[in-house]
Design a protein around this motif. Sequence first.
Motif, PDB file in Angstrom:
ATOM      1  N   CYS A   1       0.825  -1.202   0.000  1.00  0.00           N
ATOM      2  CA  CYS A   1       0.000   0.000   0.000  1.00  0.00           C
ATOM      3  C   CYS A   1       0.862   1.257   0.000  1.00  0.00           C
ATOM      4  O   CYS A   1       1.870   1.338   0.674  1.00  0.00           O
ATOM      5  CB  CYS A   1      -0.912   0.005   1.226  1.00  0.00           C
ATOM      6  N   LYS A   2       0.438   2.259  -0.767  1.00  0.00           N
ATOM      7  CA  LYS A   2       1.170   3.519  -0.828  1.00  0.00           C
ATOM      8  C   LYS A   2       0.325   4.683  -0.308  1.00  0.00           C
ATOM      9  O   LYS A   2       0.636   5.832  -0.534  1.00  0.00           O
ATOM     10  CB  LYS A   2       1.592   3.793  -2.267  1.00  0.00           C
ATOM     11  N   ASN A   3      -0.752   4.379   0.409  1.00  0.00           N
ATOM     12  CA  ASN A   3      -1.639   5.397   0.944  1.00  0.00           C
ATOM     13  C   ASN A   3      -1.068   5.904   2.273  1.00  0.00           C
ATOM     14  O   ASN A   3      -1.270   5.320   3.327  1.00  0.00           O
ATOM     15  CB  ASN A   3      -3.042   4.827   1.149  1.00  0.00           C
ATOM     16  N   ALA A   4      -0.358   7.027   2.227  1.00  0.00           N
ATOM     17  CA  ALA A   4       0.291   7.567   3.423  1.00  0.00           C
ATOM     18  C   ALA A   4      -0.716   8.124   4.414  1.00  0.00           C
ATOM     19  O   ALA A   4      -0.373   8.366   5.566  1.00  0.00           O
ATOM     20  CB  ALA A   4       1.288   8.649   3.034  1.00  0.00           C
ATOM     21  N   GLY A   5      -1.972   8.310   4.018  1.00  0.00           N
ATOM     22  CA  GLY A   5      -2.988   8.821   4.918  1.00  0.00           C
ATOM     23  C   GLY A   5      -3.602   7.748   5.794  1.00  0.00           C
ATOM     24  O   GLY A   5      -4.338   8.050   6.726  1.00  0.00           O
ATOM     25  N   CYS A   6      -3.296   6.504   5.541  1.00  0.00           N
ATOM     26  CA  CYS A   6      -3.853   5.390   6.297  1.00  0.00           C
ATOM     27  C   CYS A   6      -3.135   5.257   7.631  1.00  0.00           C
ATOM     28  O   CYS A   6      -1.933   5.440   7.721  1.00  0.00           O
ATOM     29  CB  CYS A   6      -3.717   4.107   5.490  1.00  0.00           C
ATOM     30  N   ARG A   7      -3.887   4.892   8.675  1.00  0.00           N
ATOM     31  CA  ARG A   7      -3.267   4.770   9.993  1.00  0.00           C
ATOM     32  C   ARG A   7      -2.357   3.547  10.089  1.00  0.00           C
ATOM     33  O   ARG A   7      -1.517   3.470  10.975  1.00  0.00           O
ATOM     34  CB  ARG A   7      -4.327   4.720  11.082  1.00  0.00           C
ATOM     35  N   LEU A   8      -2.482   2.589   9.184  1.00  0.00           N
ATOM     36  CA  LEU A   8      -1.634   1.408   9.193  1.00  0.00           C
ATOM     37  C   LEU A   8      -0.403   1.554   8.303  1.00  0.00           C
ATOM     38  O   LEU A   8       0.416   0.653   8.246  1.00  0.00           O
ATOM     39  CB  LEU A   8      -2.434   0.179   8.734  1.00  0.00           C
TER      40      LEU A   8
END
Length: 71
Positions: A50-57
């Motif tokens: 995953c490359k979603n830096a906004g995710c808490r994980l």
Amino acid sequence: MDEATARGLAIALVVLLALLFLGSFVWYMRTKPPKGCERVRKDETDCIGCKNAGCRLYRPKENPPEEGKKE
């Protein structure tokens, strides 16, 4: 203020706080996930690529130190 009025206000305050908690919890459970996080599960192994830096994980991959490289 007599004791009965104070007790009644205390009970009313506890009931109000309980209703506020329940209402906010129901509102939270009905909120849809943000775009890009629809299929994210609680298992962190699903988040490896995953490359979603906004995710808490989200955890950025650490770059391993290169051998033979002098600073």
